[in-house]
Design a protein around this motif. Structure first.
Motif, PDB file in Angstrom:
ATOM      1  N   ALA A  21     -11.608   4.842  -2.349  1.00 26.27           N
ATOM      2  CA  ALA A  21     -12.529   5.984  -2.503  1.00 26.27           C
ATOM      3  C   ALA A  21     -11.871   7.067  -2.789  1.00 26.27           C
ATOM      4  O   ALA A  21     -12.252   7.942  -3.773  1.00 26.27           O
ATOM      5  CB  ALA A  21     -13.053   6.077  -1.123  1.00 26.27           C
ATOM      6  N   ALA A  22     -10.421   7.454  -2.569  1.00 23.01           N
ATOM      7  CA  ALA A  22      -9.619   8.243  -2.779  1.00 23.01           C
ATOM      8  C   ALA A  22      -9.409   8.576  -4.270  1.00 23.01           C
ATOM      9  O   ALA A  22      -9.118   9.786  -5.082  1.00 23.01           O
ATOM     10  CB  ALA A  22      -8.576   8.535  -2.220  1.00 23.01           C
ATOM     11  N   ARG A  23      -9.508   7.474  -4.947  1.00 23.01           N
ATOM     12  CA  ARG A  23      -9.266   7.300  -6.696  1.00 23.01           C
ATOM     13  C   ARG A  23     -10.586   7.110  -7.224  1.00 23.01           C
ATOM     14  O   ARG A  23     -10.522   6.662  -8.413  1.00 23.01           O
ATOM     15  CB  ARG A  23      -8.308   6.393  -6.892  1.00 23.01           C
ATOM     16  CG  ARG A  23      -6.776   6.894  -6.222  1.00 23.01           C
ATOM     17  CD  ARG A  23      -5.953   5.630  -5.912  1.00 23.01           C
ATOM     18  NE  ARG A  23      -4.759   6.131  -5.455  1.00 23.01           N
ATOM     19  CZ  ARG A  23      -4.434   6.576  -4.234  1.00 23.01           C
ATOM     20  NH1 ARG A  23      -5.397   6.747  -3.425  1.00 23.01           N
ATOM     21  NH2 ARG A  23      -3.398   7.066  -3.580  1.00 23.01           N
ATOM     22  N   ASP A  24     -11.793   7.321  -6.585  1.00 23.95           N
ATOM     23  CA  ASP A  24     -12.992   6.784  -7.118  1.00 23.95           C
ATOM     24  C   ASP A  24     -13.191   5.471  -7.796  1.00 23.95           C
ATOM     25  O   ASP A  24     -13.678   5.460  -9.137  1.00 23.95           O
ATOM     26  CB  ASP A  24     -13.316   8.023  -8.434  1.00 23.95           C
ATOM     27  CG  ASP A  24     -13.617   9.296  -7.463  1.00 23.95           C
ATOM     28  OD1 ASP A  24     -14.121   9.298  -6.610  1.00 23.95           O
ATOM     29  OD2 ASP A  24     -13.238  10.341  -8.098  1.00 23.95           O
ATOM     30  N   PHE A  48      -8.179   4.385   0.293  1.00 26.67           N
ATOM     31  CA  PHE A  48      -7.240   4.119  -1.098  1.00 26.67           C
ATOM     32  C   PHE A  48      -8.275   4.216  -2.215  1.00 26.67           C
ATOM     33  O   PHE A  48      -8.124   4.928  -3.220  1.00 26.67           O
ATOM     34  CB  PHE A  48      -6.207   2.938  -1.083  1.00 26.67           C
ATOM     35  CG  PHE A  48      -5.152   3.170  -2.135  1.00 26.67           C
ATOM     36  CD1 PHE A  48      -3.938   3.702  -1.634  1.00 26.67           C
ATOM     37  CD2 PHE A  48      -5.428   2.666  -3.115  1.00 26.67           C
ATOM     38  CE1 PHE A  48      -3.052   3.791  -3.086  1.00 26.67           C
ATOM     39  CE2 PHE A  48      -4.432   2.834  -4.494  1.00 26.67           C
ATOM     40  CZ  PHE A  48      -3.477   3.243  -3.908  1.00 26.67           C
ATOM     41  N   LEU A  74      -7.253   0.153   2.455  1.00 27.71           N
ATOM     42  CA  LEU A  74      -7.511   0.051   1.121  1.00 27.71           C
ATOM     43  C   LEU A  74      -9.017   0.639   0.875  1.00 27.71           C
ATOM     44  O   LEU A  74      -8.813   1.131  -0.471  1.00 27.71           O
ATOM     45  CB  LEU A  74      -7.631  -1.483   0.969  1.00 27.71           C
ATOM     46  CG  LEU A  74      -6.396  -2.390   1.184  1.00 27.71           C
ATOM     47  CD1 LEU A  74      -6.492  -4.096   1.233  1.00 27.71           C
ATOM     48  CD2 LEU A  74      -5.707  -2.296  -0.292  1.00 27.71           C
ATOM     49  N   ILE A  94       0.923  -1.154  -0.079  1.00 26.61           N
ATOM     50  CA  ILE A  94       0.037  -0.125  -0.027  1.00 26.61           C
ATOM     51  C   ILE A  94       0.907   1.199  -0.136  1.00 26.61           C
ATOM     52  O   ILE A  94       0.618   2.064  -0.727  1.00 26.61           O
ATOM     53  CB  ILE A  94      -0.979  -0.152   1.161  1.00 26.61           C
ATOM     54  CG1 ILE A  94      -1.814  -1.260   1.012  1.00 26.61           C
ATOM     55  CG2 ILE A  94      -1.590   1.084   1.220  1.00 26.61           C
ATOM     56  CD1 ILE A  94      -2.959  -1.461   2.301  1.00 26.61           C
ATOM     57  N   GLU A 111       0.622   4.002  -3.079  1.00 25.71           N
ATOM     58  CA  GLU A 111       0.218   5.490  -2.689  1.00 25.71           C
ATOM     59  C   GLU A 111       1.199   6.416  -3.546  1.00 25.71           C
ATOM     60  O   GLU A 111       0.789   7.384  -4.010  1.00 25.71           O
ATOM     61  CB  GLU A 111       0.302   5.865  -1.193  1.00 25.71           C
ATOM     62  CG  GLU A 111      -0.881   5.378  -0.623  1.00 25.71           C
ATOM     63  CD  GLU A 111      -0.898   5.290   1.034  1.00 25.71           C
ATOM     64  OE1 GLU A 111      -0.037   5.491   1.484  1.00 25.71           O
ATOM     65  OE2 GLU A 111      -2.108   5.218   1.583  1.00 25.71           O
ATOM     66  N   ALA A 161      -3.518  10.044  -5.466  1.00 21.49           N
ATOM     67  CA  ALA A 161      -4.930  10.392  -5.520  1.00 21.49           C
ATOM     68  C   ALA A 161      -5.066  11.862  -6.230  1.00 21.49           C
ATOM     69  O   ALA A 161      -4.206  12.684  -6.009  1.00 21.49           O
ATOM     70  CB  ALA A 161      -5.403  10.487  -4.011  1.00 21.49           C
ATOM     71  N   ALA A 162      -6.194  11.734  -6.734  1.00 22.74           N
ATOM     72  CA  ALA A 162      -6.492  13.154  -7.352  1.00 22.74           C
ATOM     73  C   ALA A 162      -6.539  14.321  -6.407  1.00 22.74           C
ATOM     74  O   ALA A 162      -7.244  13.825  -5.305  1.00 22.74           O
ATOM     75  CB  ALA A 162      -7.741  13.264  -8.226  1.00 22.74           C
ATOM     76  N   ARG A 221      -8.520  17.303  -4.581  1.00 23.59           N
ATOM     77  CA  ARG A 221      -9.855  17.585  -4.512  1.00 23.59           C
ATOM     78  C   ARG A 221      -9.958  19.228  -4.249  1.00 23.59           C
ATOM     79  O   ARG A 221      -9.494  19.649  -3.385  1.00 23.59           O
ATOM     80  CB  ARG A 221     -10.629  16.718  -3.219  1.00 23.59           C
ATOM     81  CG  ARG A 221     -10.254  15.343  -3.570  1.00 23.59           C
ATOM     82  CD  ARG A 221     -11.419  14.842  -4.065  1.00 23.59           C
ATOM     83  NE  ARG A 221     -11.140  13.240  -4.410  1.00 23.59           N
ATOM     84  CZ  ARG A 221     -12.037  12.304  -4.658  1.00 23.59           C
ATOM     85  NH1 ARG A 221     -13.353  12.558  -4.559  1.00 23.59           N
ATOM     86  NH2 ARG A 221     -11.618  10.954  -4.872  1.00 23.59           N
TER      87      ARG A 221
END
Lengths: 104, 104, 104, 104
Positions: B13-16, B11, B8, A92, A96, A101-102, A104
């Motif tokens: 959720a943050a990347r849709d 992780f 996880l 993980i 990362e 992550a985008a 926001r």
């Protein structure tokens, strides 16, 4: 999890199953069980697959296959001395960085 | 394990990624990763398979695939609300009745 | 199909691969290749999966995995002396009895 | 082979199974059947695996799973318009360049 891993090792030892439990065989058994889990879903639509726990019988079947997958994963890790939780935590961490992550 | 399961979920959720994470797709991804683990062993003899962690590169590959299998197993359990450890404990209980150990 | 089966056997013999080609290893390799085919589809919707040949690159990947699956299936049948076409014809005969078509 | 492919297509059509027969589902079913073939071998030694056809019951099981694998492979190729034999012939051509046989 470590308690279950020890229980599984004792279970196999009490039945003299260790000669069968090569890493190759355990990895294969793990993939066979994963396919049995997939089999439950193979003809379902995505929507039907999300409701699989609503039916008592299919819920029991899913939990049974999850148990089998986890059992072989733990036995595989036991014979090779792998710490699955540490391996996942490290993965993980790497992901990362690899998939940011985008904002926001 | 539950901490990793939450990591996880966050992780994904943050990347849709949730729309892709149907139970069907996660079970399928689990079986694909289990096969990638098997691939490492497919041409090895049982004896060679027992020494797979001696080579640094193949050890890293094995740990990486173990992490992937566990990751998809935990995400599958997360979306369906399954407690994998409880399912495995119940399964071992049943197997102790089903496969009695030989008396010694 | 039989010509391809003979070509594959000659190919393996010319490379001294027969010791690796036990029925167990070939069945395992077949399942690994089948999973590589599944991997192409794992995050696709049913609708997207139906359009997979429209993209040249994914079409080539699908055909490549189909070839690998068929190659291992034929090699598996070769080492065990199985006639896959006869086995399938017999199976369809049985299934026509087992799953009668609805009258129209 | 093409005659069997047509028989399978007619069989599925007569039972209104086409909506289930997306490429994704057929690839998944193929991998599930390949795993059922592997399951027969999972605890066997390489030597035992070479004798699997000597027992009538396990021989029948092996042939049955071979038929299932081939059935889903042909149905997969049917829905996507893939010529599996041509794909394999092209792959062997490529592999003869990629893995040259040792001179003797």
């Amino acid at each position: 999890m470590r308690a279950l891993q020890r229980r599984l090792a004792a279970f196999a030892a009490a039945r003299d199953w260790q000669p069968y439990h090569t890493p190759k065989n355990l990895a294969t058994a793990l993939s066979v069980e994963a396919s049995e889990l997939v089999e439950i879903f193979q003809w379902l639509t995505p929507e039907e697959s999300a409701r699989v726990m609503e039916d008592e019988k299919s819920a029991a079947r899913v939990e049974d296959e999850v148990a089998d997958v986890l059992a072989y994963l733990l036995q595989f890790c036991e014979v090779l001395g792998i710490d699955a939780l540490a391996a996942l935590a490290a993965k993980i961490d790497r992901n990362e960085v690899r998939f940011p992550a985008a904002k926001r």
